[in-house]
Write an enzyme that holds these catalytic residues in place. Structure first.
Site, PDB file in Angstrom:
ATOM      1  CG  ASP A   1      -1.833  -0.822   1.270  1.00  0.00           C
ATOM      2  OD1 ASP A   1      -2.112  -1.649   0.129  1.00  0.00           O
ATOM      3  OD2 ASP A   1      -2.730  -1.109   1.960  1.00  0.00           O
TER       4      ASP A   1
ATOM      5  CB  SER B   1     -10.606   7.247   0.509  1.00  0.00           C
ATOM      6  OG  SER B   1     -10.360   8.516  -0.444  1.00  0.00           O
TER       7      SER B   1
ATOM      8  CE  LYS C   1      -7.194   3.361   7.192  1.00  0.00           C
ATOM      9  NZ  LYS C   1      -7.564   1.869   6.237  1.00  0.00           N
TER      10      LYS C   1
ATOM     11  CB  CYS D   1       9.960 -24.460 -22.749  1.00  0.00           C
ATOM     12  SG  CYS D   1      10.373 -22.906 -23.050  1.00  0.00           S
TER      13      CYS D   1
ATOM     14  CB  CYS E   1      10.339 -17.847 -21.418  1.00  0.00           C
ATOM     15  SG  CYS E   1       9.986 -19.445 -22.578  1.00  0.00           S
TER      16      CYS E   1
ATOM     17  CB  CYS F   1       6.841 -21.752 -22.867  1.00  0.00           C
ATOM     18  SG  CYS F   1       7.186 -21.902 -21.130  1.00  0.00           S
TER      19      CYS F   1
HETATM   20  S1  IVH Z   1     -13.752   6.512   9.528  1.00  0.00           S
HETATM   21  C1  IVH Z   1     -15.337  10.108   7.532  1.00  0.00           C
HETATM   22  N1  IVH Z   1     -12.910   4.731  11.175  1.00  0.00           N
HETATM   23  O1  IVH Z   1     -10.692   2.773   6.648  1.00  0.00           O
HETATM   24  C2  IVH Z   1     -14.308   8.943   7.992  1.00  0.00           C
HETATM   25  N2  IVH Z   1     -12.656   4.236   9.059  1.00  0.00           N
HETATM   26  O2  IVH Z   1     -10.874   5.386   4.270  1.00  0.00           O
HETATM   27  C3  IVH Z   1     -14.767   7.589   7.215  1.00  0.00           C
HETATM   28  N3  IVH Z   1     -11.754   2.055   8.514  1.00  0.00           N
HETATM   29  O3  IVH Z   1     -12.313   1.845   4.189  1.00  0.00           O
HETATM   30  C4  IVH Z   1     -13.779   6.589   7.837  1.00  0.00           C
HETATM   31  N4  IVH Z   1     -11.761   1.267  10.517  1.00  0.00           N
HETATM   32  O4  IVH Z   1     -13.826   1.437   6.268  1.00  0.00           O
HETATM   33  C5  IVH Z   1     -13.037   4.825  10.009  1.00  0.00           C
HETATM   34  N5  IVH Z   1     -12.199   3.122  13.137  1.00  0.00           N
HETATM   35  C6  IVH Z   1     -12.633   3.596  11.605  1.00  0.00           C
HETATM   36  C7  IVH Z   1     -12.055   2.588  10.647  1.00  0.00           C
HETATM   37  C8  IVH Z   1     -12.120   2.874   9.249  1.00  0.00           C
HETATM   38  C9  IVH Z   1     -11.549   1.009   9.222  1.00  0.00           C
HETATM   39  C10 IVH Z   1     -11.560   1.961   7.149  1.00  0.00           C
HETATM   40  C11 IVH Z   1     -12.889   2.355   6.291  1.00  0.00           C
HETATM   41  C12 IVH Z   1     -12.245   3.017   5.152  1.00  0.00           C
HETATM   42  C13 IVH Z   1     -10.803   3.218   5.436  1.00  0.00           C
HETATM   43  C14 IVH Z   1     -10.659   4.659   5.348  1.00  0.00           C
END
Ligand code: IVH
Length: 661
Positions: free
Chosen positions: A31, A80, A113, A404, A419, A424
């Site tokens: 990532d 996001s 997270k 091969c 290759c 192959c």
């Molecule tokens: S808050 C406006 N809190 O992380 C805030 N996200 O983009 C919106 N995620 O896929 C997100 N744990 O699903 C928030 N405790 C948490 C989280 C969380 C996981 C994920 C979320 C998104 C990505 C953040």
């Protein structure tokens, strides 16, 4: 290299990684490396708005939409969030927040997270009404039937109004491993990690199967009609009180020191947690302040993720083996003494290429540090040189194809070793796999094991021969029942109705991904015209650089490729574009448009297509050079900027009038 070349190169690279990640589910970078490419591209595009193009990877939030589930628009977009990777970046975030709010009275709710899949739940009068995935952030997929099977999600709770709850669906590590063991015992493909397994489970078409998957949920976001709490901290308590599972690890922090304390505490605890996390999320606690901060095009300013660095482990590198890809690229793979890392047992890691092995001086028998960046194939980070055995010798890369035996070719300009024997068997299998894949000819049921069976019973050496298989040959494919045979024949027939773009993509021309294939199809509108194109003609096309042009020419110059193509023609594959040609009256010649908000009848990409078809340009940000801003409902900051700069703002109706309809 000039800027526009670098931008093109970054776009190509990112598209390639997207394809590996989203389509093949075989990412080749982590990532953080991906984010760095994206950041570089964003920075270059910000400096050079004239080079921004609507199909740049920066223009999307990342979509997981397939087509089986009904689509639902999110009332509040699921943006996001920005990532940070260091104390300094967290300090910057804190400083920026203070200065934007012009206040020192700020608290942050810090949460884990969870590394799962975001899911929005809608309740009406306290009853679960729908569950929608994030999708592209604006529109997601309705997976309600599947979500009803998740026990930790209440089907009803005591709230009389309508409300929306967001959170993360995930799988606990132990349940995940058990599930994978069962799958392997039943000869089903194991999932790479809990996150992929979760995503796959939510998209199953049979809710009964979903019920058997160990899915769980943590709620972290809430929108109520009445009595909305004032802070994130209180919102979490409210969610808990409503009966939703809320993660208990959280902290209310006053400054970046407190945030980093929480972060390091959690990083230390990480390997003891029963589920995967990839960092913490830091949220401005007061919703009033959060609102005030607003959002950029992609993410709210009041929240960032602080991502942990990948978990590492030490193990012995027992051997280096080689895989041969579709285009003959030979990739070295490390065979490791099995070691437990971040929730699963690892016995293979990617070594990328010859230079990588040489640069890190990786030798068989070495003790190596491996690392897994969340949801990727582990990689060898470094050798623990102190533990090297005395008689070890530098690794010598193979000179002949491991499958091969053909002598490998080292291209000066490339890191890859290839290759070049198109017959192959390793390449044949992977070319057929690509040809049959979902984005290409979509021949369902043609996975690796069935392809191996077909190749070994019929001896075919290319994908065109799939169409010449006799009934008798198909009847002889081991362990295929009547249903598989019928479905296979049907899928072959259906593949003849695919678009020219999908067909071009399916040929597996190096460097021609799905995007380039679409460009080629809309430019040439026939495979014969594409085959007849010379270098000059190819290089005139936007997005087709010299590398891509070279490889197209090389592909069609090859005798056996031409034979395969003639065979496909005999079987009625789509050599012509059947979509009507776009109008080309060039009313928007040299006009530049910015799109914002939701249009009443068109999607933004439809509007962009029709602008481009008429000679106009679509750019992402408003500047003095913008001619029109086409605005729909809930327009963003671009609308305000256009007003401030006195640029013509038009709605969809005015736009249609300009088109002359
Ligand atoms: S808050 C406006 N809190 O992380 C805030 N996200 O983009 C919106 N995620 O896929 C997100 N744990 O699903 C928030 N405790 C948490 C989280 C969380 C996981 C994920 C979320 C998104 C990505 C953040």
């Amino acid at each position: 290299m000039d800027i526009s070349q670098r931008i093109e190169e970054l776009r190509r690279e990112i598209r390639d990684h997207d394809y590996r990640y989203y389509v093949l589910a075989e990412p080749s970078i982590d990532d953080q490396a991906y984010d760095m490419l994206m950041k570089e591209l964003e920075a270059l595009e910000a400096e050079h708005p004239e080079l921004v193009s609507p199909d740049s990877p920066t223009m999307r939030v990342g979509s997981d939409i397939s087509s089986e589930f009904p689509q639902r628009e999110h009332a509040v977009p699921m943006l996001s969030i920005a990532n940070t990777y260091s104390r300094e970046e967290v300090e910057d975030f804190d400083r920026r927040t203070r200065s934007l709010l012009d206040s020192d009275d700020i608290r942050y709710t810090c949460e884990l997270k969870i590394d799962g899949i975001a899911l929005s739940l809608h309740y009406r009068d306290g009853v679960l009404h729908s569950a929608v995935t994030r999708g592209d952030g604006r529109v997601g997929e309705d997976v309600t039937q599947n979500v009803r099977t998740i026990r930790s999600i209440p089907l009803r709770f005591a709230d009389s109004g309508s409300c929306e709850i967001r959170g993360e669906v995930y799988m606990e590590l132990e349940a995940f491993s058990r599930m994978n063991e069962v799958r392997e015992a039943q000869d089903e493909k194991a999932f790479a990690n809990p996150r992929n397994a979760t995503a796959g489970s939510l998209k199953l078409l049979d809710p009964k199967q979903v019920a058997a998957r160990p899915l769980k949920y943590f709620a972290y976001w809430l929108r109520l009609e009445d009595n909305m709490p004032e802070t994130q901290w209180d919102a979490l308590a409210q969610l808990r009180q409503f009966g939703f599972p809320v993660n208990s690890e959280r902290a209310l922090c006053k400054n970046s020191d407190e945030i980093m304390n929480f972060a390091s505490g959690m990083e230390a605890k990480r390997s003891d947690l029963p589920y995967d996390i990839d960092g913490i999320v830091i949220k401005v606690d007061s919703f009033a302040q959060f609102e005030e901060l607003g959002a950029t095009a992609k993410s709210p300013r009041g929240v960032v993720a602080y991502k942990f660095s990948a978990e590492q482990a030490e193990t012995i590198l027992e051997d280096i083996i080689f895989q041969v890809g579709r285009t003959g690229t030979v990739t070295p793979v490390a065979v490791l003494s099995p070691v437990f890392l971040a929730g699963s047992t690892i016995s293979r890691a990617t070594l990328h290429n010859e230079q990588e092995i040489a640069r890190k001086d990786i030798r068989v028998g070495d003790t190596v540090v491996i690392e897994k960046g969340g949801d990727i194939i582990p990689k060898v980070v470094e050798v623990v040189v102190e533990k090297r055995v005395a008689d070890s010798t530098p690794f010598e890369f193979i000179t002949n194809c491991p499958v091969c035996g053909t002598e490998l070719v080292r291209d000066e300009s490339e890191v890859a070793v290839r290759c070049v024997n198109a017959a192959c068997p390793a390449q044949v299998e992977k070319r057929i796999l690509h040809f049959a894949s979902r984005e290409a000819m979509n021949i369902e049921g043609l996975g690796p094991s069935n392809i191996t069976k077909i190749i070994s019973t019929t001896g075919i050496t290319d994908f065109a021969s799939l169409y010449s298989l006799t009934d008798e040959q198909i009847d002889n494919i081991p362990s295929w029942k009547e249903k598989s045979r019928v479905n296979f024949k049907l899928a072959l027939e259906n593949s003849k109705k695919r678009s020219l773009a999908q067909f071009i993509f399916s040929l597996g021309i190096r460097h021609v991904g799905a995007g380039a294939a679409r460009t080629l199809a809309s430019t040439f509108r026939s495979l014969d015209k594409l085959m007849a194109a010379n270098r000059e003609k190819l290089e005139q096309i936007d997005d087709i650089g010299s590398t891509v042009a070279d490889s197209i020419l090389e592909f069609f110059n090859n005798e056996s490729n031409r034979e395969i193509i003639e065979n496909l023609r005999k079987h009625g594959l789509p050599f012509e574009e059947i979509q009507p040609e776009p109008v080309n009256d060039f009313v928007f010649s040299n006009k530049s448009f910015v799109l914002t908000g939701t249009l009443p009848t068109m999607t933004r990409s439809e509007a962009a297509d029709s602008i481009r078809a008429r000679g106009g340009k679509v750019v992402s940000s408003v500047s003095g050079k913008t001619d029109y801003v086409l605005a729909g409902e809930n327009p963003g900051s671009k609308f305000d900027k256009a007003q401030a700069l006195g640029i013509s703002i038009i709605d969809e109706e005015a736009f249609f009038r300009m088109l002359g309809n």
